[in-house]
Scaffold this active site. Structure first.
Site, PDB file in Angstrom:
ATOM      1  N   ASN A  70     -10.669 -46.347  38.951  1.00  0.00           N
ATOM      2  CA  ASN A  70     -11.489 -47.491  38.559  1.00  0.00           C
ATOM      3  C   ASN A  70     -12.708 -47.480  39.474  1.00  0.00           C
ATOM      4  O   ASN A  70     -12.647 -47.955  40.604  1.00  0.00           O
ATOM      5  CB  ASN A  70     -10.678 -48.779  38.718  1.00  0.00           C
ATOM      6  N   LYS A  77     -11.203 -47.724  43.134  1.00  0.00           N
ATOM      7  CA  LYS A  77      -9.746 -47.904  43.250  1.00  0.00           C
ATOM      8  C   LYS A  77      -9.080 -46.727  42.564  1.00  0.00           C
ATOM      9  O   LYS A  77      -9.581 -46.249  41.540  1.00  0.00           O
ATOM     10  CB  LYS A  77      -9.313 -49.193  42.564  1.00  0.00           C
ATOM     11  N   HIS A 123     -11.164 -57.660  29.769  1.00  0.00           N
ATOM     12  CA  HIS A 123      -9.734 -57.727  30.136  1.00  0.00           C
ATOM     13  C   HIS A 123      -8.842 -57.213  29.005  1.00  0.00           C
ATOM     14  O   HIS A 123      -7.654 -57.533  28.942  1.00  0.00           O
ATOM     15  CB  HIS A 123      -9.283 -59.171  30.491  1.00  0.00           C
ATOM     16  N   LEU A 141      -6.049 -64.863  34.490  1.00  0.00           N
ATOM     17  CA  LEU A 141      -6.773 -65.637  35.498  1.00  0.00           C
ATOM     18  C   LEU A 141      -6.787 -64.903  36.835  1.00  0.00           C
ATOM     19  O   LEU A 141      -5.780 -64.880  37.554  1.00  0.00           O
ATOM     20  CB  LEU A 141      -6.117 -67.015  35.666  1.00  0.00           C
ATOM     21  N   GLY A 181     -12.151 -62.690  37.995  1.00  0.00           N
ATOM     22  CA  GLY A 181     -12.709 -62.843  36.657  1.00  0.00           C
ATOM     23  C   GLY A 181     -11.611 -63.480  35.826  1.00  0.00           C
ATOM     24  O   GLY A 181     -10.437 -63.203  36.052  1.00  0.00           O
ATOM     25  N   ILE A 189      -4.242 -65.356  39.817  1.00  0.00           N
ATOM     26  CA  ILE A 189      -4.073 -66.817  39.796  1.00  0.00           C
ATOM     27  C   ILE A 189      -2.968 -67.203  38.808  1.00  0.00           C
ATOM     28  O   ILE A 189      -2.068 -67.988  39.127  1.00  0.00           O
ATOM     29  CB  ILE A 189      -5.405 -67.503  39.400  1.00  0.00           C
ATOM     30  N   ASN A 235       0.419 -66.453  40.239  1.00  0.00           N
ATOM     31  CA  ASN A 235       0.832 -67.029  41.526  1.00  0.00           C
ATOM     32  C   ASN A 235       0.575 -68.514  41.738  1.00  0.00           C
ATOM     33  O   ASN A 235       1.162 -69.108  42.636  1.00  0.00           O
ATOM     34  CB  ASN A 235       0.134 -66.270  42.666  1.00  0.00           C
TER      35      ASN A 235
HETATM   36  P1  ADP Z   1      -9.395 -59.539  40.163  1.00  0.00           P
HETATM   37  O1  ADP Z   1      -8.461 -58.417  39.707  1.00  0.00           O
HETATM   38  O2  ADP Z   1     -10.112 -60.226  39.049  1.00  0.00           O
HETATM   39  O3  ADP Z   1     -10.257 -59.210  41.328  1.00  0.00           O
HETATM   40  P2  ADP Z   1      -6.880 -60.810  40.871  1.00  0.00           P
HETATM   41  O4  ADP Z   1      -6.190 -60.742  39.545  1.00  0.00           O
HETATM   42  O5  ADP Z   1      -6.390 -59.936  41.966  1.00  0.00           O
HETATM   43  O6  ADP Z   1      -8.447 -60.686  40.725  1.00  0.00           O
HETATM   44  O7  ADP Z   1      -6.774 -62.340  41.362  1.00  0.00           O
HETATM   45  C1  ADP Z   1      -7.386 -62.781  42.531  1.00  0.00           C
HETATM   46  C2  ADP Z   1      -7.188 -64.297  42.638  1.00  0.00           C
HETATM   47  O8  ADP Z   1      -5.771 -64.581  42.662  1.00  0.00           O
HETATM   48  C3  ADP Z   1      -7.800 -64.893  43.889  1.00  0.00           C
HETATM   49  O9  ADP Z   1      -8.500 -66.080  43.579  1.00  0.00           O
HETATM   50  C4  ADP Z   1      -6.559 -65.206  44.724  1.00  0.00           C
HETATM   51  O10 ADP Z   1      -6.763 -66.287  45.611  1.00  0.00           O
HETATM   52  C5  ADP Z   1      -5.562 -65.575  43.648  1.00  0.00           C
HETATM   53  N1  ADP Z   1      -4.202 -65.545  44.203  1.00  0.00           N
HETATM   54  C6  ADP Z   1      -3.506 -64.468  44.645  1.00  0.00           C
HETATM   55  N2  ADP Z   1      -2.307 -64.870  45.169  1.00  0.00           N
HETATM   56  C7  ADP Z   1      -2.279 -66.227  45.069  1.00  0.00           C
HETATM   57  C8  ADP Z   1      -1.326 -67.238  45.443  1.00  0.00           C
HETATM   58  N3  ADP Z   1      -0.172 -66.929  46.020  1.00  0.00           N
HETATM   59  N4  ADP Z   1      -1.634 -68.512  45.158  1.00  0.00           N
HETATM   60  C9  ADP Z   1      -2.797 -68.848  44.559  1.00  0.00           C
HETATM   61  N5  ADP Z   1      -3.742 -67.950  44.196  1.00  0.00           N
HETATM   62  C10 ADP Z   1      -3.481 -66.658  44.444  1.00  0.00           C
END
Ligand code: ADP
Length: 396
Positions: free
Chosen positions: A9, A16, A177, A205, A208, A328, A331
């Site tokens: 990626n 990545k 996505h 979520l 992005g 998001i 989690n």
């Molecule tokens: P991307 O792939 O779009 O860069 P991700 O899917 O990795 O993003 O998501 C990143 C988001 O997930 C961040 O806003 C991060 O704070 C949130 N996140 C990860 N773990 C948690 C958690 N335990 N609680 C709340 N938010 C979380």
């Protein structure tokens, strides 16, 4: 069986990568080359639970890929099993409705789509060209974020602007996505038999964020547009708003429209509203310590997500499943609860105990037993889809 795939990626300042084996089921090594183009660039390898980070002397994309190649040469069992390379490509325009084995025509097609993704597609092209140079014998496949949404009907993908913009310039909603949504749709069909004949809402979520409606296994509507700026409020993106704001912001700040657009892409969303961070976890911590700005940003994120789920739901005959995914979605029990609370109109209900105790990294249901629509958490796996598409295309 030899079926390992190197998944790449390649972004403008990061790359990545992962090697997936056993039909994509096993991650042998993964990592990221960061801050490419700067003097502080480094590359991290995660292998057998151990992380090693090394500085990249000349932090170019080529240097990153050749460091991966060097690392692979120290692990002959991994290197020798490699049969192909799969690349994530953000924009496939109307040219690509599925993944493609890369040849010169495909590469030209990806270059043409760069007008809609000027930061991403040129970086992908660079990654592909470097990979061809450094791994000359390996076939390569492009997997597009937009491809899954090519099944949208014209009334959903067209913008209500003069039609010649679509005819001459292909200005339309593309959605993103898509690789994640395709994975979720397939994974849901494994755990919820018959869902491929039903109506599914998905909220992806992460930093992005977008929503997608899936009808009978095909995308029927999605929240992102010609670029990822449309739709939900995100980490730093505003999402949908009155387009007049663009010119008001430009006038107020004495800046160009492009600079105003940059504010909507990079300084808005949860970062802009909270004035603290774009990161959901940081904002939840701040909210739990009483910070009202963090709470406002999170509550706005929830209400906009609920609105865009309801909006794409109008393209379905029924809502049978709602799936949360992305960092998001997987989690944040707080945001899942707030989003679902605002979707009573779709009969969506949560079992709060299930929502609060959902196992990390696993598929689970968080709606009350027997309730319809069923609400799910399904961890996404875009790398697996890229590996599987690559295996399938190089075998033909
Ligand atoms: P991307 O792939 O779009 O860069 P991700 O899917 O990795 O993003 O998501 C990143 C988001 O997930 C961040 O806003 C991060 O704070 C949130 N996140 C990860 N773990 C948690 C958690 N335990 N609680 C709340 N938010 C979380």
């Amino acid at each position: 069986m030899k079926d390992s795939i190197l998944v790449i990626n390649c972004g403008s300042s990061s790359l990545k990568f992962a090697v997936l084996a056993n039909s994509g089921q096993e991650v042998l090594v993964e990592g990221i080359a960061d801050r490419l183009g700067s003097e502080q660039s480094s590359i991290t390898f995660k292998h057998q639970g151990k992380k090693t980070e090394t500085l990249l002397a000349n932090g170019s994309h080529k240097n990153a890929v050749s460091t991966i190649k060097q690392w692979l040469s120290t692990q002959p069992s991994i290197e020798e099993a490699l049969v192909g390379i799969g690349h994530r490509v953000v924009h496939g325009g109307e040219t690509f409705s599925k993944s493609a084995l890369i040849n010169q025509d495909v590469l030209n097609g990806i270059k043409e789509c760069a007008k809609f993704a000027p930061l991403h597609n040129p970086a992908h092209v660079k990654g592909i060209e470097i990979a061809f140079e450094l791994f000359p014998g390996l076939p390569q496949v492009a997997v597009f974020d937009t491809a899954f949404h090519q099944t949208l009907a014209a009334e959903h993908y067209l913008y209500p602007i003069p039609m010649h913009f679509y005819r001459e310039h292909h200005f339309r909603k593309y959605g993103f996505h898509g690789t994640s949504y395709r994975y979720i749709s397939q994974r849901l069909a494994e755990v919820a038999k018959g869902s491929e004949q039903q109506g599914v809402l998905v909220a992806h979520l992460g930093n992005g964020a977008s929503t997608c409606a899936i009808r009978h296994g095909l995308a029927s509507d999605t929240s992102m547009g010609i670029t990822p700026l449309e739709g939900l409020m995100m980490g730093t993106r505003s999402g949908s708003l009155d387009p007049s704001l663009l010119s008001f912001i430009a006038q107020a700040e004495h800046i160009t429209m492009d600079d105003a657009l940059d504010i909507l892409n990079k300084k808005s969303g949860m970062l802009g509203v909270s004035e603290i961070s774009n990161d959901c976890r940081t904002l939840e911590e701040a909210m739990n310590s009483g910070d009202q700005r963090a709470k406002l940003a999170l509550d706005m994120f929830a209400s906009r997500t609920a609105k865009h789920l309801a909006s794409v739901a109008t393209s379905l005959d029924s809502v049978d499943h709602l799936v949360f995914t992305g960092g998001i979605g997987e989690n944040s029990s707080y945001l899942r609860q707030e989003i679902c609370r605002q979707l009573k109109v779709l009969n969506i209900r949560l079992d709060l105990t299930r929502n609060n105790n959902a196992p990390r990294g696993d598929t689970s249901t968080i709606s009350p037993e027997g309730d319809l629509p069923k609400v799910w958490i399904i961890p996404t796996n875009e790398e697996l889809m890229i590996a599987l598409d690559t295996i399938s295309l190089i075998q033909h």
